[in-house]
Motif scaffolding. Structure first.
Motif, PDB file in Angstrom:
ATOM      1  N   ALA A 277      -9.790  -6.870  -7.647  1.00 25.15           N
ATOM      2  CA  ALA A 277     -10.025  -5.936  -6.014  1.00 25.15           C
ATOM      3  C   ALA A 277     -11.816  -6.371  -6.213  1.00 25.15           C
ATOM      4  CB  ALA A 277      -9.143  -5.718  -5.705  1.00 25.15           C
TER       5      ALA A 277
ATOM      6  N   ASP B  44     -14.973   0.041   0.516  1.00 24.54           N
ATOM      7  CA  ASP B  44     -14.588   1.589   0.947  1.00 24.54           C
ATOM      8  C   ASP B  44     -15.621   2.163  -0.501  1.00 24.54           C
ATOM      9  OD1 ASP B  44     -12.899   3.860   0.637  1.00 24.54           O
ATOM     10  OD2 ASP B  44     -11.431   3.088   0.873  1.00 24.54           O
TER      11      ASP B  44
ATOM     12  N   ALA C 150     -11.848   4.128  -5.281  1.00 27.45           N
ATOM     13  CA  ALA C 150     -11.346   2.828  -4.435  1.00 27.45           C
ATOM     14  C   ALA C 150     -11.106   1.579  -5.107  1.00 27.45           C
ATOM     15  CB  ALA C 150     -12.595   2.549  -3.358  1.00 27.45           C
TER      16      ALA C 150
ATOM     17  N   TRP D  74       0.836  -0.998   0.127  1.00 28.92           N
ATOM     18  CA  TRP D  74       0.222  -0.115  -0.355  1.00 28.92           C
ATOM     19  C   TRP D  74       0.657   1.269   0.026  1.00 28.92           C
ATOM     20  CZ3 TRP D  74      -4.694   1.475  -1.759  1.00 28.92           C
ATOM     21  CH2 TRP D  74      -5.184   2.643  -0.985  1.00 28.92           C
TER      22      TRP D  74
ATOM     23  N   PHE E  42      -9.149  -2.769   2.693  1.00 30.80           N
ATOM     24  CA  PHE E  42      -8.712  -4.059   2.651  1.00 30.80           C
ATOM     25  C   PHE E  42      -8.330  -5.665   2.657  1.00 30.80           C
ATOM     26  CE2 PHE E  42      -5.399  -6.627  -0.191  1.00 30.80           C
ATOM     27  CZ  PHE E  42      -6.045  -6.230  -1.738  1.00 30.80           C
TER      28      PHE E  42
ATOM     29  N   TYR F  53     -12.643  -5.657  -0.949  1.00 29.69           N
ATOM     30  CA  TYR F  53     -12.179  -4.276  -0.222  1.00 29.69           C
ATOM     31  C   TYR F  53     -14.056  -4.125   0.608  1.00 29.69           C
ATOM     32  CZ  TYR F  53     -13.785  -2.009  -4.475  1.00 29.69           C
ATOM     33  OH  TYR F  53     -13.801  -1.417  -5.646  1.00 29.69           O
TER      34      TYR F  53
ATOM     35  N   TYR G  47      -7.629  -0.133  -4.980  1.00 33.28           N
ATOM     36  CA  TYR G  47      -7.563  -1.338  -4.925  1.00 33.28           C
ATOM     37  C   TYR G  47      -7.221  -2.269  -5.626  1.00 33.28           C
ATOM     38  CZ  TYR G  47      -9.195   0.721  -0.273  1.00 33.28           C
ATOM     39  OH  TYR G  47      -9.309   1.040   1.199  1.00 33.28           O
TER      40      TYR G  47
ATOM     41  N   ARG H 155      -2.802   6.816  -3.647  1.00 28.42           N
ATOM     42  CA  ARG H 155      -3.589   6.740  -3.256  1.00 28.42           C
ATOM     43  C   ARG H 155      -4.513   7.717  -2.176  1.00 28.42           C
ATOM     44  NH1 ARG H 155       1.494   5.847  -0.882  1.00 28.42           N
ATOM     45  NH2 ARG H 155       1.490   6.092   1.424  1.00 28.42           N
TER      46      ARG H 155
ATOM     47  N   PRO I 158      -5.862   0.328   4.661  1.00 28.97           N
ATOM     48  CA  PRO I 158      -6.396   0.059   3.729  1.00 28.97           C
ATOM     49  C   PRO I 158      -7.901  -0.808   4.154  1.00 28.97           C
ATOM     50  CG  PRO I 158      -5.141  -1.416   2.308  1.00 28.97           C
ATOM     51  CD  PRO I 158      -4.016  -0.980   4.097  1.00 28.97           C
TER      52      PRO I 158
END
Length: 895
Positions: free
Chosen positions: A716, A670, A675, A629, A643, A668, A679, A635, A641
């Protein structure tokens, strides 16, 4: 000094006078000294007290010389009195002398530099950056272990070439060369006040024939092109005493001193250096030199420092200077026995105290025992002995122990050759060596002889450098001997020779096996039991070091402590991604190898081993997420995160093996609009981090196909999208896979959301006939893909094997979890079979037998893989086990 004047002195000073002619002389010739000593004897001297005495703002070049020499007189006499009275321990003595040296060098530097700046201006780099002289203390000064009458070893370095900025322009090199010469004169010139320190500059690049100062570039180039083994030893103690750009200098010196790998070749280099010192001592008839003679101070330092050279590149805590602290670390790591370290430290303190008492006599830089009877008596009394013979008895006891410990570390195991040297020397002559192997109980001596011959004639061996080749030659007879102890001597020898062939070009590992016969014997023992272990060692020879510490191999893993330590190490080398990846691989291999040794020793069941390997994988995944990350430039927040990594298959069911790949899915939760993009990038980076081949190997093979929509899906997936997919679009086999899925790493809140989805999906009511047909169809497809044409039984894929058990459990969970929530737990196949039996869904006795079969088949599968064999065995011995699973299959899926 008259007797009346002596009587007026404090008792501690009077008590010290018989043991130091220097102290007596100074008191007689320096009228100011007695009062100065008397007012400060109750406490150690520190830099503040020294500064008050010298008063640097009041000094010029001439007065500075006198002030520093007077300061030395006070410091040395103060130490002699406190030490002889028992008020100062060794640490106080050496630390005070080192602090004085640092202070004296700094004062001399500051005053001399200012004088040069006034004349030539500031030394500048081309970018107009002001340049500085970095003064490096070497030897005992570098380790803050200076003795009371020591000279000081210095090296002068400056960062960049350029010119000064004043009216009388000179190059930076000339400026710092002049400054260096002035500092040496300020400290070393003998005046009516004496001398501050003798200054030795011979440790600089090219010694006396090299320039007095060098730039960073020159030093780095010298290390690369000309740096020698003894210089690596010398630079262990290097400490920047003065200069702000010390980190930049350390970045140059550290790779030269400390190798990234375990440098066992340092033992031979240090052995050679020690032999040179011994020859010099013998030539000068100085066997009674307590520093350089047998069992002396230098041998203790060598023991500590050789392990710093060997391990310091991988274990940064060993990159420290003080000898006693290094010894303590080696005991804590299990490298040296704690009793050995205690013995060495006791000898070190005794020898250093004796060294100081020899020097207190006349302020002479001596390490030789006195020859005059009167001096001998004085030294004995100063050390607390009734007579000189008693002192010698204690000295001999310490030196004998040091010599014994030194020989254990540096003794040459090949000094007298080996009884089986002919086996390797005559390897080209098969008829000659076959009888030798027959005598050693090799079952197939001719086969083993031909394997030796093949290695001896091989291009890889023939092209080895002479130094490495000699180590190889010394090792092979010992390998033949060690392999002969195994019940499968021929296989063991072949595997050992494969290992030697693989690591033959890396002299450090050959040196380790040569120096430590117990490690070689352990290698033979391990590879005898497991071909896979031999291949693993060949791929990761750095693990050979693990064989030196039996405690590490026998201790049970503490995964929380391991995680904390590895996370700290990775944070310490941030942002060096390459080193972080290598470190994680090295630690993974190390932990897996420790488990392997316990596994082969029969200490771990297959279930316990899988639990440990799964826990290890979880730790590594959890550490990987934040590291990756941080590497993403764009980001949407800096915090951890939202995640998680969800594991399926072997890791999901906590049945991981040594070489299992990881079936993982990235989730994830978010709401940020970017996001999904961030991610997905994180997932890609994690996958690369795990699966890339680096110099340290690979962390894990990964399989991401179990994510929603497989290879065509996003890397993701949001929690909401995952829920929607599982409830509305997933295939039946994907629900089967969920029975062995769990949260492995990352944000626990995302993990809890996944578990809630998993439970909802598994507890859906399903039509049993439809479910049964789909499970049977999937099982048939798998059997067709893994059809077995042999007469042997495939433990995994054949009817009645491991996959049948897994499918039976998956069916029971999907068919009945809506009525029996306990079946939805990720508890493992054996536990779920037992629960199904207790619930009356299947006969309890058949559940028990099928669970036992699953356990036994996993054990057999594991045994086969450890020897590099296919997971196929003779069908007859396990027919009863197979029958239990077949009965359960018929009962559950073909009623």
């Amino acid at each position: 000094m008259s007797l009346i004047e002596q009587a007026e002195l404090p008792e501690k000073i009077r008590a010290a006078l018989p043991f130091s002619r220097y102290l007596k002389q100074m008191l007689q010739s320096r009228t100011w000294l007695a009062g100065q000593l008397a007012s400060h004897l109750d406490a150690p001297l520190d830099t503040a007290a020294m500064a008050t005495f010298v008063d640097p703002p009041s000094l010029d070049r001439d007065s500075m010389r006198a002030a520093l020499r007077k300061l030395r007189t006070w410091v040395l006499c103060h130490l002699a009195i406190r030490d002889l009275a028992g008020d100062a321990d060794l640490t106080e003595v050496t630390e005070t002398m080192s602090a004085f040296a640092d202070y004296a060098v700094r004062v001399a530097h500051d005053i001399e530099r200012e004088a040069l700046v006034q004349r030539h201006g500031l030394p500048l780099a081309p970018g107009a950056w002001e340049q500085e002289l970095l003064i490096v203390g070497m030897g005992k000064l570098g380790g803050r272990e200076l003795n009371v009458s020591s000279d000081i070893d210095l090296i002068f370095v400056y960062p960049d070439d350029g010119d000064t900025g004043g009216e009388k322009v000179i190059s930076n090199f000339e400026f710092f060369e002049r400054l260096g010469k002035r500092i040496i004169q300020a400290l070393a010139d003998i005046t009516e006040h004496g001398q501050v320190f003798r200054v030795d500059m011979r440790l600089r690049p090219n010694g006396d024939s090299g320039p007095l100062v060098c730039s960073f570039d020159m030093l780095e180039n010298y290390f690369i092109a000309q740096g020698r083994e003894w210089e690596r030893y010398a630079w262990i103690k290097a400490r920047v005493m003065l200069g702000k750009r010390f980190e930049q200098l350390n970045a140059i010196t550290r790779p030269f001193v400390f190798r990234k790998y375990l440098d066992f070749g340092a033992i031979n280099a240090m052995r050679d250096l020690h032999a040179q010192i011994r020859r010099e001592v013998a030539r000068k008839e100085r066997a009674n030199n307590i520093k350089l003679g047998p069992g002396g101070i230098r041998e203790i330092e060598f023991i500590a420092q050789v392990f710093q050279l060997i391990r310091g590149g991988r274990e940064e805590q060993l990159q420290i200077k003080p000898t006693q602290k290094v010894l303590d670390l080696l005991a804590g790591q299990g490298v040296l026995d704690p009793n050995v370290v205690t013995s060495l430290k006791q000898a070190y303190v005794f020898l250093r105290r004796l060294e100081h008492r020899l020097q207190y006599l006349d302020d002479a830089q001596t390490h030789d025992l006195p020859v005059q009877p009167d001096d001998q008596a004085l030294i004995a009394r100063a050390m607390g002995f009734d007579d000189y013979d008693a002192l010698l008895g204690e000295l001999d006891r310490h030196r004998a122990k040091v010599t014994q410990h030194f020989s254990m570390v540096f003794g040459d195991p090949d000094e007298d050759g080996h009884d089986l040297d002919a086996v390797w020397l005559e390897a080209d002559d098969i008829p000659t060596i076959v009888p030798l192997l027959e005598k050693l109980n090799y079952a197939e001596p001719e086969t083993s002889a031909r394997r030796l011959q093949s290695l001896h004639r091989g291009t890889r061996y023939q092209q080895l450098p002479p130094k490495i080749k000699s180590r190889f030659d010394a090792l092979v007879p010992r390998v033949v001997d060690a392999a002969a102890e195994a019940s499968n001597a021929d296989d063991t020898l072949s595997r050992c020779l494969d290992l030697l062939d693989a690591i033959g070009g890396r002299g450090a590992y050959l040196a380790m096996l040569q120096q430590y016969p117990q490690a070689l014997n352990k290698v033979a023992e391990l590879v005898s039991v497991s071909r896979w272990a031999a291949q693993y060692l060949a791929r990761h020879p750095i693990l050979l070091d693990e064989l030196l510490d039996a405690r590490q191999l026998e201790s049970q893993p503490d995964w929380p402590a391991f995680a904390t330590d590895l996370r700290r190490q990775c944070d310490n080398i941030e942002p060096d991604m390459e080193r972080q990846m290598d470190l994680m691989r090295e630690q993974h291999h190390t932990q897996a190898f420790r488990l392997l040794t316990q596994d082969l020793a029969g200490v771990l069941t297959v279930e316990a081993l899988s639990d440990h390997l799964s826990a290890l994988a979880d730790v590594l995944l959890d550490i990987t997420i934040p590291l990756c990350w941080r590497k993403i430039r764009r980001r949407h927040h800096e915090e951890a995160p939202a995640f998680a990594i969800v594991s399926y298959g072997k890791l999901g069911g906590k049945e991981l093996g040594y070489a299992s790949d990881l079936d993982i899915v990235f989730l994830y939760d978010d709401p940020h609009p970017e996001a999904a993009e961030h991610y997905s990038r994180l997932a890609q980076r994690i996958n690369t981090w795990l699966s890339s081949q680096t110099a340290a190997g690979q962390l894990f093979e990964t399989d991401l196909r179990l994510r929603p929509n497989g290879d065509s899906g996003l890397l993701a997936c949001s929690v909401d999208a995952f829920r929607k997919y599982q409830l509305e679009s997933a295939w039946r086999w994907e629900h089967q896979a969920l029975t062995r899925a769990r949260f492995s790493a990352g944000d626990p809140r995302v993990g809890e959301a996944f578990e809630a989805i998993r439970i909802d999906v598994l507890r859906q009511a399903r039509d049993h006939d439809t479910l049964r047909a789909e499970v049977i169809a999937m099982r048939k497809k798998m059997m067709e893909a893994h059809s077995n044409k042999s007469t042997l039984f495939n433990l995994k894929h054949d009817r009645g094997g491991l996959v049948d058990v897994e499918f039976i459990v998956q069916y029971l969970v999907l068919a009945h979890a809506h009525q029996h929530p306990e079946l939805a737990g990720n508890l493992g196949n054996i536990a779920l079979l037992r629960i199904a039996g207790e619930l009356g869904l299947i006969p309890a006795d058949l559940a028990q037998r099928s669970g036992d079969t699953y356990r036994e088949f996993r054990r057999l599968q594991h045994r086969q893989r450890l020897n590099g064999l296919r997971v196929e065995v003779s069908a007859e011995p396990i027919s009863a086990h197979r029958e239990a699973v077949s009965q359960l299959w018929s009962l559950v899926l073909e009623p």
